[in-house]
Motif scaffolding. Structure first.
Motif, mmCIF file in Angstrom:
data_model
loop_
_atom_site.group_PDB
_atom_site.id
_atom_site.type_symbol
_atom_site.label_atom_id
_atom_site.label_comp_id
_atom_site.label_asym_id
_atom_site.label_seq_id
_atom_site.Cartn_x
_atom_site.Cartn_y
_atom_site.Cartn_z
ATOM 1 N N MET A 99 8.918 -26.903 19.958
ATOM 2 C CA MET A 99 8.012 -26.332 20.967
ATOM 3 C C MET A 99 8.409 -27.026 22.264
ATOM 4 N N VAL A 131 5.759 -22.451 12.883
ATOM 5 C CA VAL A 131 6.692 -21.460 13.151
ATOM 6 C C VAL A 131 7.948 -22.369 12.486
ATOM 7 N N THR A 189 -1.555 -23.750 19.361
ATOM 8 C CA THR A 189 -1.261 -23.540 20.596
ATOM 9 C C THR A 189 -0.306 -22.323 20.982
ATOM 10 N N ILE A 190 0.284 -21.853 19.808
ATOM 11 C CA ILE A 190 1.270 -20.746 20.044
ATOM 12 C C ILE A 190 0.679 -19.451 20.379
ATOM 13 N N LYS A 191 -0.693 -19.103 20.040
ATOM 14 C CA LYS A 191 -1.253 -18.129 20.421
ATOM 15 C C LYS A 191 -2.483 -18.540 21.592
ATOM 16 N N LYS A 192 -1.943 -19.618 22.381
ATOM 17 C CA LYS A 192 -2.622 -19.783 23.461
ATOM 18 C C LYS A 192 -3.872 -20.092 23.423
ATOM 19 N N ASP A 217 5.724 -27.331 15.418
ATOM 20 C CA ASP A 217 4.721 -26.657 14.760
ATOM 21 C C ASP A 217 5.145 -26.275 13.402
ATOM 22 N N TYR A 223 9.447 -20.988 23.687
ATOM 23 C CA TYR A 223 8.138 -21.067 23.717
ATOM 24 C C TYR A 223 7.832 -21.157 25.247
ATOM 25 N N LEU A 246 4.686 -20.082 26.834
ATOM 26 C CA LEU A 246 3.380 -20.737 27.072
ATOM 27 C C LEU A 246 3.196 -21.520 28.463
#
Length: 401
Positions: free
Chosen positions: A380, A117, A91-94, A114, A390, A393
């Motif tokens: 996160m 990270v 999800t960290i790159k959407k 995550d 984060y 996001l």
């Protein structure tokens, strides 16, 4: 602190696990206050009885654990509210396909960490499967070459036991005097290099690779300044490329014109030039026949990668003229191997290697007050909200982007 090793529920099934039976024993020996339970699994590479033999409790009662540890995304319906979770959330790159997962994590008041990270103070990742992606990717590249050239057939990596089994298998093949190009000198690139060295292939310098002819198969491992050059002709340290990628252009074609097999094990940064474009592939001097794209950036810097392939069906063809997918056996087609979960093909080795680093870097943070900030940087979500690291996001979570 009670850790739970959860079963993998995502499809296609992933047989990896973060903590092997041996890793669990190491945790319990090092930290007397730790407790570990393992959820039963019919697919895990280490069987339930292997954990029982190691003295580890095997039970479905994960709700009794404080910290739940998995590899791939946990299906929303399987998430237990109020727990701490470790897994690759993607999800960290959407990533659009996992928006609902992150929304559910927040709604269920889950504290999500995550794996991607988990870093040191300098931002360097501490736990990763990259080395094993490189190992399997290089093997798959050799296998693809054999199938494309109709010169040999070897088994899929997933049917072999471990890295040494891969190398033993590759030593049974006979390669013509091909030139193999490897990009990247990080975990992935060096993992691929382990395979090429295990095959006892000769490594040559950039100059020799570009200008000499060999009577045996050879390979060359290159880094960003070998295949990129400043537009103004200046030769500056590598950091300049990372700071000002827009000032560079690709110089990859000089390698493409002499290479038969290309193994892409590099990291691609935003704003950097594409290694080669679809137009480049049309040029008659583009000689590469097989691309093993371990990096697997879709429709990006390696233009022949149209989509990710699968462990079940790992190779497809790229038609340079039509710029479209075709059969890799077609005349003139480039064979592309772009499996995006390569470490899953070597689950025992990958699990043991990943677990060693997890035990060394992450587990101690629960018992030393997180003195290195490892948990803080990887956390996160907390109490139903994104943590400050984060907060970027939030629009993604809200569906605004």
């Amino acid at each position: 602190m009670h850790f739970g090793i959860i079963r993998e529920r995502k499809n296609p099934p992933d047989r990896r696990v973060v903590l092997s039976p041996t890793a669990c024993q190491k945790v319990l020996k090092s930290f007397p206050d730790a407790k570990i339970s393992v959820e039963p699994s019919p697919i895990r590479v280490f069987h339930d009885d292997e954990y029982r033999s190691a003295g580890i409790s095997v039970t479905p009662a994960m709700e009794n654990c404080d910290v739940l540890i998995g590899v791939k995304e946990v299906p929303i319906e399987a998430l237990i509210p109020g727990k701490k979770y470790f897994f690759f959330s993607h999800t960290i790159k959407k990533q659009p396909y996992n928006r609902k997962l992150l929304q559910a994590v927040l709604q269920k008041n889950i504290e999500l960490y995550d794996h991607e990270v988990i870093t040191n103070e300098k931002g360097v990742r501490l736990v990763a499967f990259g080395r094993y992606a490189g190992i399997v990717g290089a093997y798959n590249g050799m296998r693809a070459y054999g199938l494309k050239s109709s010169s040999f057939e070897i088994p899929k990596a997933e049917t072999l036991k471990d890295q040494q089994d891969l190398i033993r298998t590759l030593k049974t093949i006979s390669l013509p005097p091909v030139k193999i190009l490897l990009t990247g000198k990080g975990r992935v690139g060096n993992g691929a290099k382990e395979i090429l060295d295990g095959m006892q292939l000769k490594e040559v310098t950039v100059e020799d690779y570009l200008h000499k002819t060999f009577q045996e198969p050879v390979y060359c491992q290159i880094d960003v300044l070998d295949y990129n050059r400043r537009i103004d002709g200046q030769q500056l340290p590598m950091q300049d490329f990372f700071d000002h990628p827009e000032e560079y252009e690709s110089d990859f074609m000089r390698f493409a014109s002499v290479s038969d097999i290309y193994i892409a094990g590099h990291f691609y940064g935003d704003g950097a030039p594409f290694l080669y474009t679809r137009s480049d592939v049309k040029r008659k001097e583009f000689k590469i026949q097989v691309v093993a794209d371990i990096s697997c950036d879709i429709d990006g810097p390696v233009a022949t990668t149209l989509r990710a392939s699968t462990i079940a069906d790992p190779i497809y063809g790229y038609d340079p003229e039509k710029e479209a997918e075709t059969s890799y056996t077609q005349e003139g087609a480039i064979a592309v191997m772009a499996v995006d979960n390569l470490p899953a093909e070597l689950p025992r080795d990958a699990s043991e290697g990943f677990g060693d680093t997890f035990v060394d870097h992450v587990i101690p943070a629960f018992f030393n007050g997180d003195k290195r900030g490892i948990l803080d940087r990887a956390r996160m979500t907390h109490k139903g909200k994104l943590t400050p690291h984060y907060a970027y996001l939030q629009d993604y979570v809200d569906g605004k982007e």
